[in-house]
Structure formats: structure tokens, C-alpha cells
Enzyme design. Structure first.
Site, PDB file in Angstrom:
ATOM      1  N   GLU A  56      25.770  -7.831 -36.189  1.00 36.25           N
ATOM      2  CA  GLU A  56      26.031  -6.317 -36.829  1.00 36.25           C
ATOM      3  C   GLU A  56      26.912  -5.791 -35.721  1.00 36.25           C
ATOM      4  O   GLU A  56      27.014  -5.828 -34.728  1.00 36.25           O
ATOM      5  CB  GLU A  56      24.874  -5.703 -37.015  1.00 36.25           C
ATOM      6  CG  GLU A  56      25.024  -4.198 -37.679  1.00 36.25           C
ATOM      7  CD  GLU A  56      23.737  -3.574 -37.782  1.00 36.25           C
ATOM      8  OE1 GLU A  56      22.711  -3.535 -37.103  1.00 36.25           O
ATOM      9  OE2 GLU A  56      23.663  -3.076 -38.810  1.00 36.25           O
ATOM     10  N   LYS A 137      25.622  -3.215 -46.544  1.00 35.83           N
ATOM     11  CA  LYS A 137      24.075  -2.803 -46.248  1.00 35.83           C
ATOM     12  C   LYS A 137      23.504  -2.191 -47.249  1.00 35.83           C
ATOM     13  O   LYS A 137      23.911  -0.989 -47.580  1.00 35.83           O
ATOM     14  CB  LYS A 137      24.067  -2.212 -44.722  1.00 35.83           C
ATOM     15  CG  LYS A 137      22.743  -2.252 -44.263  1.00 35.83           C
ATOM     16  CD  LYS A 137      22.835  -1.578 -42.699  1.00 35.83           C
ATOM     17  CE  LYS A 137      21.697  -1.605 -41.851  1.00 35.83           C
ATOM     18  NZ  LYS A 137      22.018  -1.093 -40.439  1.00 35.83           N
ATOM     19  N   CYS A 179      20.650  -6.220 -40.849  1.00 37.77           N
ATOM     20  CA  CYS A 179      19.477  -5.385 -39.916  1.00 37.77           C
ATOM     21  C   CYS A 179      18.344  -4.802 -40.656  1.00 37.77           C
ATOM     22  O   CYS A 179      17.516  -5.569 -41.144  1.00 37.77           O
ATOM     23  CB  CYS A 179      20.408  -4.459 -38.869  1.00 37.77           C
ATOM     24  SG  CYS A 179      19.482  -4.075 -37.675  1.00 37.77           S
TER      25      CYS A 179
HETATM   26  N1  LIG Z   1      21.148  -1.533 -36.980  1.00 36.95           N
HETATM   27  C1  LIG Z   1      19.820  -1.302 -37.670  1.00 36.95           C
HETATM   28  O1  LIG Z   1      19.834  -1.428 -39.058  1.00 36.95           O
HETATM   29  C2  LIG Z   1      18.759  -1.191 -36.652  1.00 36.95           C
HETATM   30  C3  LIG Z   1      17.348  -1.477 -37.182  1.00 36.95           C
HETATM   31  C4  LIG Z   1      16.092  -1.241 -36.358  1.00 36.95           C
HETATM   32  O2  LIG Z   1      16.531  -1.199 -35.414  1.00 36.95           O
HETATM   33  C5  LIG Z   1      14.937  -1.387 -37.064  1.00 36.95           C
HETATM   34  O3  LIG Z   1      14.051  -0.951 -36.287  1.00 36.95           O
HETATM   35  O4  LIG Z   1      14.800  -1.506 -38.274  1.00 36.95           O
END
Ligand SMILES: NC(=O)CCC(=O)C(=O)O
Length: 301
Positions: A56, A137, A179
Site C-alpha cells: 500500500e 479502497k 489493507c
Molecule cells: N492502511 C490501513 O488501512 C491500515 C489498517 C490497519 O492498520 C488496521 O488495523 O486495520
């Protein structure tokens, strides 16, 4: 007694393939990040990977303050080289190495009627350098754990609104999400059951609070629920940056076993994926024939 041999099911992953996650160390210099990513994708390909994944926000530091200044327009597609160096660098990495490249994510800007919207966007390219899929996303990373971490992507970013799955030619289909998207099992179920993916691929950047708690667990959970491969690709940790990525890029098999896991440093982790392992998991634990859609709805429809 009649003995009928069950018809073999077609494999979701049509032939074995090596997938590599490049846990990239990147910094503030976008051109340097792109050049470094190119060198690492070439290294992964030289090691036999035919599917390569980047992390990411691999072309920038990760943080709301950085999204607008690093953002590139991706439309029209292909966008002009001057305004979208990351798009063209990714296309070249895929083409030069003859690989499928799930190009992590980059900040995207989309302008309409003078109004600018920013997205966290993943681009997937094929071995000819052609763009195969774009994922914005869907679930923005908005959390507040007092005294530990507060992050609000939605202060700057807009959310995407589509499940993304992409056909990787001779291999089959993968689901791509970014993520925080991994925390929403519905997205994974749709990719696995509606679209028949052999793997779920998440460029991600968990942090040092939630990473040790949930990163591996989320990867294993999505693999276990769906009985397919899962790959999570993080940036390497940079303790001089504002956001400390967890690292620990990993690949999980369809029985939810972690095949390979990095530490926090820059590295490449890879594993051979085999469609027979998916079929084995599914015939041994036949969830696919046991769901009770008379009791609960099928979210993948
Ligand atoms: N960049 C993100 O979306 C981080 C996501 C994250 O750390 C989580 O705990 O979920």
C-alpha cells in the site's frame, strides 16, 4: 450398490504459480521509490515469481498529509506520462519482467467540474504492460484507539465502491483489496464465492498497534473462511517516518497455514501456490456443500 465416481471439479488455480510480496522500503522521494520498486520487482521475477505484489502507498510516505501532494490522475486510461509517472512505471515493471503485477496502491486524484477527489488506488497490470484492474479502497482506515493510534483517511480520501476481482490469464482469478478492506469478510466472500478467486491479495500497511494483534489473524481468517490463498504485502518499517508500518508480509494457504512471513525489514517473501491444495481443503472440509442459505442470506449473491 452403484458406485459413481464424482466428476472432478475444475481447479480455481489452473496451474501452479509462484507469488512474491515485495516488502519495500520507501521514503519521501517518489522517483526514487519507483526506481527502487522496479529493481525489487525485477529481483522477484528473477527468483521465478510470475505474480508480484507491492505494498500500500509504495510510492509515498503513508499519511493523510501526503495523499494530495503525491496523488496522480489515472483517467483517462492510460493517463499522460507527465502527470502519472507511477502508472507508467508499474506498466513497465510488469512488461519488462513478464509478470502479473498487483501494484500496491498509490494516491489517486480524480477531478470533475473543478472538484477534486482523492482515492487510495491499486492498479493491476498484465505481462504485456496492459492495465487489467483498478481497485479504489472501499473501507477507509478511520480508527481511534486512545493513547495508541488515531487515523482518519476519510478526512482526505473518498471511498471506492466496487469489489475488484481480476483474471490473471492462464492462472485464474484473484480478488484485490487494500489493507483495512481485509477487516470486512463480505468483500472476501464475494470475491471467493461469486467470482471463484484462487487468492485474495491485500496490499496493506497495518501499524505497530494493530499489526501484532490482527494482521496475521486477518490473513488466516480470510483464508480459512474462503479456503483459498491469501497474500498480505506491507511496506518495510521506517522508524523515522510518522507512520510505523507493521511489515510482516505473508502468504497463507487454503488451510489457513502461514507459508511464509517477513519480519519488519525490507525483503521479498514468496510461495508456490497450487490449485490442488484449494481442492484438497474444500473436499476435506466441505463448507461449499453445507451452507444454510435457508437460515441466513448468501452475501455473495
Ligand atoms: N492502511 C490501513 O488501512 C491500515 C489498517 C490497519 O492498520 C488496521 O488495523 O486495520
Amino acid at each position: 450398490m452403484s458406485t459413481t465416481t464424482p466428476t472432478p471439479r475444475p481447479l480455481l488455480l489452473k496451474k501452479p504459480v509462484k507469488l512474491a510480496c515485495v516488502q519495500l522500503a520507501s521514503g519521501a522521494d517518489k522517483a526514487a521509490n519507483l526506481a527502487h520498486a522496479a529493481a525489487k520487482v525485477a529481483e522477484a521475477a528473477a527468483g521465478g515469481a510470475k505474480i508480484v505484489v507491492l505494498p500500500e502507498c509504495f510510492n509515498s510516505p503513508y499519511g493523510c498529509e501526503f495523499f494530495p501532494s503525491y496523488a496522480e490522475p489515472l483517467l483517462p486510461s492510460p493517463p499522460p506520462a507527465e502527470s502519472s509517472p507511477s502508472f507508467h512505471a508499474l506498466a513497465a515493471m510488469a512488461r519488462d519482467n513478464g509478470v502479473y503485477l498487483i501494484g500496491g496502491s498509490i494516491p489517486e486524484v480524480a477531478e470533475s467540474n473543478g472538484d477534486k477527489k482523492y482515492y487510495n488506488t491499486s492498479l493491476t497490470f498484465g505481462p504485456s504492460g496492459a492495465l487489467l484492474a483498478t481497485h479504489r479502497k472501499v473501507h477507509l482506515f478511520d480508527i481511534d484507539i486512545p493513547g495508541r493510534i488515531r487515523f482518519r483517511e476519510s478526512d482526505v480520501l473518498s471511498a471506492g465502491s466496487a469489489v475488484t476481482t481480476v483474471e490473471l490469464g492462464e492462472y485464474g482469478r484473484v480478488g484485490v483489496a487494500i489493507c483495512y478492506d481485509i477487516r470486512f469478510p463480505e468483500l472476501a466472500m464475494i470475491a471467493a464465492r461469486r467470482d471463484g478467486c484462487f487468492a485474495l491479495v491485500y496490499p496493506g500497511a497495518f501499524n505497530t498497534t494493530t499489526g501484532p494483534l490482527h494482521w496475521r489473524l486477518q490473513g488466516q481468517a480470510r483464508a480459512m473462511d474462503n479456503q483459498i490463498y491469501v497474500a498480505l504485502c506491507s511496506p518495510a518499517r521506517d522508524t523515522t517516518a510518522g507512520y510505523h508500518a507493521w511489515g510482516h508480509s505473508l502468504i497463507v494457504d487454503p488451510m489457513a497455514q502461514v507459508l511464509v512471513e517477513a519480519d519488519e525489514n525490507e525483503t521479498i517473501v514468496s510461495a508456490k501456490l497450487d490449485g490442488a491444495r484449494i481442492e484438497e481443503a474444500r473436499s476435506g472440509i466441505p463448507l461449499r456443500d453445507q451452507r444454510r442459505f435457508d437460515v441466513y442470506p448468501d452475501v455473495s449473491q
